[in-house]
Design a protein around this motif. Structure first.
Motif, short mmCIF file in Angstrom:
data_model
loop_
_atom_site.label_atom_id
_atom_site.label_comp_id
_atom_site.label_asym_id
_atom_site.label_seq_id
_atom_site.Cartn_x
_atom_site.Cartn_y
_atom_site.Cartn_z
N GLY A 71 0.83 -1.20 0.00
CA GLY A 71 0.00 0.00 0.00
C GLY A 71 0.86 1.25 0.00
N ALA A 72 0.57 2.19 -0.90
CA ALA A 72 1.27 3.47 -0.96
C ALA A 72 0.25 4.57 -0.72
CB ALA A 72 1.95 3.65 -2.31
N GLU A 73 0.42 5.30 0.36
CA GLU A 73 -0.64 6.18 0.88
C GLU A 73 -0.48 7.63 0.43
OE1 GLU A 73 -4.09 6.82 3.13
OE2 GLU A 73 -3.04 4.90 2.99
N LEU A 74 -1.58 8.20 -0.07
CA LEU A 74 -1.75 9.64 -0.19
C LEU A 74 -2.91 9.97 0.73
CD1 LEU A 74 -1.12 12.38 -1.72
CD2 LEU A 74 -3.04 11.78 -3.20
N GLN A 75 -2.61 10.36 1.97
CA GLN A 75 -3.65 10.49 2.98
C GLN A 75 -4.36 11.82 2.87
OE1 GLN A 75 -2.51 9.37 6.94
NE2 GLN A 75 -4.45 10.00 7.83
N LEU A 76 -5.67 11.75 2.63
CA LEU A 76 -6.49 12.95 2.46
C LEU A 76 -7.54 13.11 3.54
CD1 LEU A 76 -7.02 12.73 -1.42
CD2 LEU A 76 -5.39 14.14 -0.19
N ARG A 77 -7.71 12.09 4.39
CA ARG A 77 -8.69 12.18 5.46
C ARG A 77 -8.13 11.53 6.71
NH1 ARG A 77 -14.44 10.28 2.87
NH2 ARG A 77 -15.29 11.20 4.76
N GLY A 78 -8.61 12.00 7.86
CA GLY A 78 -8.20 11.44 9.14
C GLY A 78 -7.15 12.28 9.83
N VAL A 79 -7.27 12.36 11.15
CA VAL A 79 -6.34 13.16 11.96
C VAL A 79 -5.02 12.43 12.15
CG1 VAL A 79 -5.97 14.22 14.21
CG2 VAL A 79 -8.23 14.35 13.13
N ASN A 97 -8.08 1.78 -1.66
CA ASN A 97 -7.87 2.97 -2.47
C ASN A 97 -9.23 3.56 -2.79
OD1 ASN A 97 -7.02 4.96 -4.25
ND2 ASN A 97 -6.89 3.55 -5.98
N GLY A 98 -9.63 4.57 -2.05
CA GLY A 98 -10.94 5.13 -2.33
C GLY A 98 -11.34 6.19 -1.31
N GLU A 99 -12.54 6.67 -1.50
CA GLU A 99 -13.15 7.65 -0.60
C GLU A 99 -14.56 7.20 -0.30
OE1 GLU A 99 -11.71 10.38 0.71
OE2 GLU A 99 -9.81 10.13 -0.35
N ILE A 100 -14.93 7.17 0.98
CA ILE A 100 -16.27 6.77 1.39
C ILE A 100 -17.09 8.03 1.67
CG2 ILE A 100 -17.64 5.51 3.09
CD1 ILE A 100 -15.24 3.66 3.50
N PHE A 101 -18.06 8.29 0.81
CA PHE A 101 -18.90 9.47 0.95
C PHE A 101 -20.28 9.14 1.51
CE2 PHE A 101 -16.16 10.74 -2.78
CZ PHE A 101 -15.36 11.58 -2.04
N PRO A 108 -15.23 12.32 11.54
CA PRO A 108 -14.33 13.35 11.00
C PRO A 108 -12.86 13.10 11.30
CG PRO A 108 -16.25 14.36 12.04
CD PRO A 108 -16.31 12.90 12.37
N GLU A 109 -12.58 12.50 12.44
CA GLU A 109 -11.18 12.30 12.81
C GLU A 109 -10.60 11.01 12.25
OE1 GLU A 109 -13.62 10.10 15.86
OE2 GLU A 109 -13.74 12.02 14.77
N LEU A 289 -7.64 17.89 4.75
CA LEU A 289 -6.50 18.17 3.88
C LEU A 289 -5.54 19.14 4.57
CD1 LEU A 289 -8.28 18.72 0.43
CD2 LEU A 289 -7.31 16.63 1.35
N ILE A 290 -6.11 20.12 5.27
CA ILE A 290 -5.27 21.08 5.98
C ILE A 290 -4.59 20.43 7.16
CG2 ILE A 290 -5.26 23.30 7.17
CD1 ILE A 290 -5.80 23.36 4.13
N GLN A 291 -5.27 19.50 7.84
CA GLN A 291 -4.68 18.81 8.97
C GLN A 291 -3.42 18.06 8.57
OE1 GLN A 291 -7.82 16.35 10.48
NE2 GLN A 291 -8.98 18.06 11.33
N GLN A 292 -3.41 17.53 7.35
CA GLN A 292 -2.22 16.83 6.91
C GLN A 292 -1.03 17.77 6.77
OE1 GLN A 292 -2.17 13.51 6.75
NE2 GLN A 292 -4.26 13.72 7.49
N ASN A 293 -1.28 19.07 6.71
CA ASN A 293 -0.22 20.06 6.61
C ASN A 293 0.07 20.70 7.96
OD1 ASN A 293 1.70 21.52 5.13
ND2 ASN A 293 0.30 23.25 4.84
N GLY A 294 -0.32 20.00 9.04
CA GLY A 294 -0.05 20.52 10.37
C GLY A 294 -0.88 21.73 10.71
#
Length: 586
Positions: A71-79, A97-101, A108-109, A289-294
């Motif tokens: 697995g190679a992660e591009l994390q877009l959700r989760g704290v 690999n996906g997004e659950i809408f 949210p976390e 997305l912002i959380q991933q940037n601290g």
């Protein structure tokens, strides 16, 4: 998002093409944040051993089968930071690999994969009939996905992709030279094909949409495990999803109910606008997305970008994104041209930008002009060929190249055109957006292609409906896998608001004559419902624009035709769009 792969092989078979390192390298381009690997060792006496940190390639004694999950992660959700594969305390393993809408609750976390693994943990197995099954859970997901799941109690590998194929998943079956069974998001360049001078022998295939399982019984070899009769395909369990897949509409033509002139259609357009806005909203919540940037926002940050031609579909997405996204963020509009300022898509993009500035003057819009030429893309073209594989035509290559360049986001910004307060000059810029909105699915659902008009003239509403249904049911093979691979290779996630399950259902609830009127001229009757939506958004100029495919709007098709066939005329005579790529012509 995550690049995912599975290698299943006998304990004696470990080498082949592609190598483990080649798979990891290709997946890392999709998921640049983190790379993880887990091995499942199945002994001949039934013992199962799981290793999540691997060093070297040494053979495990007594191992009859081995599964290697990557697995190679591009994390877009989760704290919290996660690294796939995820391994549960009981030994189940998930790469997702996906997004659950919708369908499964994702706090949210939490990350999507974490929430899905919790749901899968409670699934029944074997001959149990209590509780949910794996197909029950996967059928409930709303959103794009592809996954591989190891269920330890049943010794079963589950894999599959969503009903519309919005995430790529390829398979390479065992051969006499290489007995490994491999599933991957993308085919590594070294393994894409073998070339004999006149033809290409393809070994990777798109996995059709659906849910599959392989039960690895004790003493089973790789060849025995992946024989056609040993791979089970499971039915979708959600009747609403089944209806969307069947793509049945209650009313096709005016004769089936009231005349088209007797029914006001503004309410239909309002309904579609509302559903589309909700779809865009679900796909553009930027908090995580912002959380991933601290939690540190950068000056001029644009967390969401749009593949932008200035045409009807991308203009609607831009206007809706403006409504869904806080005004403190910029929006990057990514526009590709192979003919500088003269390409039709560049002209319409600048015109579209002016209209967006009129309806939303407080938004900071940034048109990113990405200029290129095929003569400058020799190495890049070879790379894109590996990404579109197993697609193989010049049309696929042209579309894939334009998408890949757009996702890269590397171009120039004209400060005066974008009305930037700090600069009026043209300067170099590379978009850092990790999410890219794309208008895929609008043409198939709203009769946007020119050939639909031909079908309508020859067979009326039934022929039009049948052709649209055919396109929706094969969109996974013709479009979505290719597009996902080209965009994801740049470390971006493609999201498709027009292919949201609620949007598809809402459009199917409308009579076809409210969707399109192909007796009207081009730019009016095709995608009629979306033109009404554009007018509701104040996009009156965009509402009149004719359909123009990306390969023609960017003029990459013209450049490719001249290079390969000598001229546009010769290319048209040869039906260039459907011609398979000849490697010695590149």
């Amino acid at each position: 998002m995550c690049g995912i792969a599975l290698i299943l092989f006998d304990g004696e078979t470990q080498q082949g093409n592609p190598s483990l390192e080649e798979l990891q390298s290709s997946l890392l381009r999709r998921g640049p944040d983190r790379l993880g690997l887990a091995r499942v060792l199945l002994s001949s006496d039934g013992e199962v051993v799981i290793k999540t940190e691997v060093r070297g390639k040494e053979k495990e004694e007594g191992c009859s089968l081995e599964l290697c999950l990557i697995g190679a992660e591009l994390q877009l959700r989760g704290v919290n930071t996660i690294c796939q594969p995820l391994v549960s305390p009981s030994g189940n393993i998930l790469i997702f690999n996906g997004e659950i809408f919708g369908g499964i609750k994702v706090p949210p976390e939490k990350n999507d994969a974490e929430s899905l693994l919790c749901e899968l943990e409670s699934c029944c197995w074997g001959n149990e009939h209590k509780g949910k099954s794996v197909p029950d859970v996967l059928s409930s997901i709303r959103g794009p996905w592809a996954l591989i799941y190891w269920q330890i109690r049943s010794r079963t590998v589950w894999y599959g992709r969503d009903a519309f194929g919005r995430r790529s998943l390829l398979v390479r079956e065992p051969t006499s030279e290489d007995k490994r069974f491999i599933i991957s998001s993308v085919a590594p360049p070294s393994s894409k094909n073998s070339f004999d001078g006149t033809s290409i022998a393809y070994t990777w295939q798109e996995i059709p949409c659906g849910i599959y399982s392989i039960c690895l019984k004790e003493g089973t070899s790789t060849k025995e495990a992946v024989m056609d009769e040993k791979i089970s395909k499971h039915e979708w369990r959600d009747p609403v999803l089944v209806d969307l897949i069947n793509w049945e509409r209650k009313h096709s033509g005016p004769d089936s109910i009231l005349s088209a002139t007797d029914v006001p259609q503004s309410s239909s357009a309002q309904k579609v606008l509302h559903i589309l806005r909700e779809s865009v909203m679900r796909r553009t919540i930027v908090d995580t997305l912002i959380q991933q940037n601290g939690n540190k926002e950068e000056e001029g940050e644009a967390p969401i970008a749009i593949l932008f031609s200035g045409g009807l579909d991308s203009m609607i997405l831009a206007a809706l994104l403006d409504q869904c996204l806080s005004k403190r963020y910029w929006i990057d509009l990514l526009n590709v041209s192979f003919d500088g300022e003269s390409a039709p898509d560049r002209i319409s993009a600048k015109s579209g930008l002016r209209e967006l500035q009129q309806i939303s003057p407080n938004r900071r819009w940034r048109l990113v002009e990405i200029d290129s030429s095929l003569s400058d893309l020799k190495c890049e073209t070879d790379h894109v060929m590996s990404l579109i594989h197993p697609s193989r035509t010049y049309m696929d290559l042209n579309i894939g190249t334009a998408l890949w360049l757009a996702a890269g986001g590397d171009g120039y910004v004209d400060g005066e055109t974008c009305r930037l307060p700090h600069s009026r000059s043209r300067y170099k810029y590379r978009s850092k957006s990790r999410v890219l909105l794309i208008g895929s699915g609008a043409d198939e659902q709203c009769a946007g292609y020119g050939r639909y008009r031909t079908k309508f003239r020859s067979g009326g509403w039934p022929s039009l409906e049948e052709e649209m249904r055919l396109d929706m049911q094969r969109i996974w093979k013709r479009n979505m896998g290719r597009d996902d691979r080209c965009v994801s290779d740049c470390g971006k996630e493609a999201r498709f608001p027009f292919l949201d399950e609620d949007v598809i259902r809402s459009l199917l609830e409308l009579p076809l004559w409210e969707i399109a009127n192909l007796e009207a001229p081009a730019g009016m009757g095709d995608k009629k419902i979306l033109r009404q939506v554009a007018n509701l958004l104040g996009l009156h100029e965009a509402a009149l624009l004719p359909k123009r495919a990306i390969q023609f709007g960017t003029r990459i098709a013209r450049e490719s035709n001249k290079k390969v066939f000598g001229s546009n005329r010769a290319a048209n005579q040869a039906s260039a769009g459907s011609v398979d790529i000849q490697l010695n012509a590149q």
